[in-house]
Structures are given as C-alpha cells and as structure tokens.
Design a protein around this motif. Structure first.
Motif, PDB file in Angstrom:
ATOM      1  N   UNK A  43      13.151  -3.739  11.082  1.00 30.43           N
ATOM      2  CA  UNK A  43      11.879  -4.103  10.471  1.00 30.43           C
ATOM      3  C   UNK A  43      10.682  -3.606  11.262  1.00 30.43           C
ATOM      4  N   UNK A  44      10.875  -2.538  12.011  1.00 32.30           N
ATOM      5  CA  UNK A  44       9.810  -2.035  12.886  1.00 32.30           C
ATOM      6  C   UNK A  44       8.695  -1.324  12.135  1.00 32.30           C
ATOM      7  N   UNK A  45       8.903  -1.014  10.862  1.00 29.08           N
ATOM      8  CA  UNK A  45       7.871  -0.281  10.112  1.00 29.08           C
ATOM      9  C   UNK A  45       6.966  -1.196   9.299  1.00 29.08           C
ATOM     10  N   UNK A  46       7.203  -2.498   9.328  1.00 26.03           N
ATOM     11  CA  UNK A  46       6.393  -3.425   8.558  1.00 26.03           C
ATOM     12  C   UNK A  46       5.085  -3.781   9.238  1.00 26.03           C
ATOM     13  N   UNK A  47       4.301  -4.625   8.572  1.00 27.32           N
ATOM     14  CA  UNK A  47       2.996  -5.034   9.082  1.00 27.32           C
ATOM     15  C   UNK A  47       3.111  -5.640  10.487  1.00 27.32           C
ATOM     16  N   UNK A  48       4.024  -6.580  10.666  1.00 25.53           N
ATOM     17  CA  UNK A  48       4.197  -7.191  11.986  1.00 25.53           C
ATOM     18  C   UNK A  48       4.984  -6.279  12.919  1.00 25.53           C
ATOM     19  N   UNK A  49       5.995  -5.614  12.396  1.00 20.44           N
ATOM     20  CA  UNK A  49       6.850  -4.799  13.240  1.00 20.44           C
ATOM     21  C   UNK A  49       6.124  -3.670  13.938  1.00 20.44           C
ATOM     22  N   UNK A  67      17.894  -6.808  24.290  1.00 18.71           N
ATOM     23  CA  UNK A  67      17.430  -7.799  23.324  1.00 18.71           C
ATOM     24  C   UNK A  67      17.387  -7.149  21.952  1.00 18.71           C
ATOM     25  N   UNK A  68      17.531  -7.979  20.917  1.00 18.32           N
ATOM     26  CA  UNK A  68      17.439  -7.513  19.538  1.00 18.32           C
ATOM     27  C   UNK A  68      16.377  -8.350  18.828  1.00 18.32           C
ATOM     28  N   UNK A  69      15.499  -7.673  18.097  1.00 17.22           N
ATOM     29  CA  UNK A  69      14.470  -8.354  17.296  1.00 17.22           C
ATOM     30  C   UNK A  69      14.647  -7.905  15.854  1.00 17.22           C
ATOM     31  N   UNK A  70      14.790  -8.865  14.955  1.00 13.97           N
ATOM     32  CA  UNK A  70      14.979  -8.543  13.541  1.00 13.97           C
ATOM     33  C   UNK A  70      13.852  -9.143  12.720  1.00 13.97           C
ATOM     34  N   UNK A 106      17.003  -9.845   3.663  1.00  5.18           N
ATOM     35  CA  UNK A 106      16.999 -10.684   4.857  1.00  5.18           C
ATOM     36  C   UNK A 106      18.401 -11.021   5.347  1.00  5.18           C
ATOM     37  N   UNK A 107      19.241 -11.437   4.425  1.00  4.38           N
ATOM     38  CA  UNK A 107      20.574 -11.903   4.813  1.00  4.38           C
ATOM     39  C   UNK A 107      21.457 -10.739   5.248  1.00  4.38           C
ATOM     40  N   UNK A 108      21.409  -9.615   4.550  1.00  6.72           N
ATOM     41  CA  UNK A 108      22.266  -8.475   4.906  1.00  6.72           C
ATOM     42  C   UNK A 108      21.925  -7.936   6.289  1.00  6.72           C
ATOM     43  N   UNK A 109      20.644  -7.803   6.594  1.00 12.28           N
ATOM     44  CA  UNK A 109      20.257  -7.283   7.908  1.00 12.28           C
ATOM     45  C   UNK A 109      20.659  -8.252   9.016  1.00 12.28           C
ATOM     46  N   UNK A 110      20.404  -9.533   8.793  1.00 11.68           N
ATOM     47  CA  UNK A 110      20.723 -10.525   9.816  1.00 11.68           C
ATOM     48  C   UNK A 110      22.226 -10.611  10.039  1.00 11.68           C
ATOM     49  N   UNK A 111      22.976 -10.651   8.963  1.00 19.40           N
ATOM     50  CA  UNK A 111      24.431 -10.743   9.081  1.00 19.40           C
ATOM     51  C   UNK A 111      25.019  -9.528   9.779  1.00 19.40           C
TER      52      UNK A 111
END
Length: 299
Positions: A7-13, A60-63, A86-91
């Motif tokens: 999610x590094x390309x999003x507004x917060x990422x 560390x991992x940030x999702x 959300x669920x697919x990336x987290x899983x």
C-alpha cells in the motif's frame, strides 16, 4: 530498519515512505506489476503469491493496502473489492511471515485496520477494548484483523492500526470537501451530531513511527486524535478557517442517493479515543481540531 511495505502508493503510504526514508530506514515496496526500481518487489495477493525470501529480508512489515471506501459509489461489486483488497493482502503477508523459520521472521507487522471496527457508537466513548460493532465496515474490520492471526500465533508482534480520518488537503476526509466549502455550498451531513475520529497527518505519521519502535505495544491501537468532534463542529471550524459560509446542510436522503451504501457509513457516529497511545505517553503535535485543520490547509 529494512521495512517491507504494502500500500505504499496510496495517500498515506507515499507519505509514510518519505517519512521513513527521511528517518534513515530502507523501504521496499510491494507492487502488483513488474518492478521498475530496485526498491520494488512483485507480489499477487489475490492469488496469495509472495516470495518468502522478500519477507525474510525485512526487519518490519507495514501493510496499508486497501481500496478507498469513499472512492466510488458502493454496489455489491465494490463492497467485495473493499473487503478482498484488505483481507487478501493481510492474509498473504501473515501466512508468509508465519511460514518462515523463526530466525527469519520480521520483528513486527503493522497492519492497517479502521475505526469502522466499532460501528455506530452514538455518543458513547470507546477505546481499544470495545467489541466490534455492526454494519458492513465493522464486518470488514473483523475479518481484516483476524487475517493477521497467523503472524501473531507465530510469535511476531502485530499492531492493528485502527485508523481514524487523517486530515490533509491532498487526500483523506478533507480533499473532497474543499471545493464545495470554497464555493459556499457545503454544510453539515445529516443532523451533524455524528462524531468524527480525526487525526492530523503529522500525528498519524508520528504515531506509526512510534508504534514501529515500541516493542512493548501490540494488538489494536486507535490512531486518532485525543479530541473527537461532531460533524457540525467540524463543519463550523473548516468554514471558519476557509472564511466561507457553511449553511447548506446535506440531508441524509440526498447522501443516500449520491453515495449508495456508503451513505450509511458517512452518517455513522464513532466517538473513539486513543487509549493505547495516551497510556504510552505519545505526544500529539495537533491535539485539537483548529490546529490540525490549519496544518492540513497550509503545510
């Protein structure tokens, strides 16, 4: 640290990548297309495909991955995308972490969630120990957070970031409101009594970095400011700072016509306090809305 981020390309990422790099960390970004730069690695979370070696290299991992809940009018197809993104990336991340030898696992997984976990709380104040509420977003948050369990069960510190409404003119809650406010055709949503758990972008970044470093903190953390306000209060303060009137309330029925299923969530009252961050002595730069809005509009 070497930090692997989804999610590094999003507004917060994008802003978190810049902040971590400025702090001296190395950020490796997960992308779903062929990598274009040395700091990118390809994955396919919809097919649960991620090279374990990529994760083993990380400290560390940030999702932060997930389709925007307010980006489109909700229909059944978009509801499914909100959930699966959300669920697919987290899983995929959590299962890959758990499958590594203990010595190769990253020390922490910071995984996004949302204050939508609590559903509609009305005027009732809630902190991290409150159970999940009812509604579509609460259901999404429940399965989203549950998807982190393989990493947690493997002994990795997992922090579930129950993110509020970050304030900045370039995204989040504020961006879509600026034009109608500046045109003088904005106002409170519905009756305006619903509570908004906002946070300044600066404090969101500081809190995320703070949680990366605090080995004693795990589990759900409300990443919100310490002083939530109602929608009516938010509307008055934004209008004051923009020096524009805000006298055209938007009826609930109009929201339902314009937004579909998302209208219910837009009218939800979530009075959330940052219990974990407060107890951990986190220091907010913008604890009150006027300062946070001023920063959001000028910085």
């Amino acid at each position: 640290m070497r930090i692997l981020m989804a999610g590094a390309s999003g507004f917060l990422g994008t802003r978190l990548v810049d902040r971590l790099a400025a702090d001296g960390h190395q950020v490796v970004r997960l992308v779903r297309r062929p990598p274009r730069t040395p700091d990118e690695r390809r994955w396919d979370p919809s097919a649960a495909q991620l090279d374990p070696a990529v994760v083993a290299e990380a400290d560390a991992v940030v999702n932060l991955a997930g389709s925007g809940v307010g980006d489109r009018r909700w229909n059944n197809e978009y509801r499914q995308l909100i959930r699966s993104s959300r669920v697919d990336t987290t899983s995929t991340l959590a299962i890959t972490i758990a499958g590594l030898p203990a010595a190769d696992r990253p020390g922490v997984l910071l995984n996004a969630s949302a204050v939508g976990w609590y559903g509609n709380t009305g005027d009732r104040v809630v902190e991290e120990d409150a159970p999940a509420g009812e509604g579509f977003l609460a259901d999404v948050c429940r399965v989203w957070e549950a998807a982190t369990r393989p990493a947690e069960d493997a002994g990795v510190r997992v922090v579930r970031l129950r993110i509020g409404l970050p304030l900045h003119r370039d995204g989040g809650l504020l961006k879509p409101q600026l034009l109608p406010f500046r045109l003088g055709i904005a106002g409170k949503l519905g009756n305006g009594r619903q509570w908004l758990p906002w946070i300044s972008l600066r404090d969101w970044l500081d809190a995320t970095v703070f949680l990366l470093a605090r080995d004693d903190l795990a589990g759900p953390v409300n990443v919100v400011g310490p002083n939530p306000v109602t929608n009516a209060e938010f509307t008055r303060e934004l209008a004051r700072q923009l020096r524009r009137p805000a006298i055209m309330p938007i009826p609930a029925l109009a929201l339902k016509i314009a937004l579909g299923g998302f209208a219910h969530e837009a009218l939800t009252s979530t009075r959330v306090l940052p219990g974990v961050l407060t107890k951990a002595n986190f220091a907010w730069t913008h604890p009150d809305l006027p300062g946070a809005l001023h920063a959001a509009l000028t910085e």
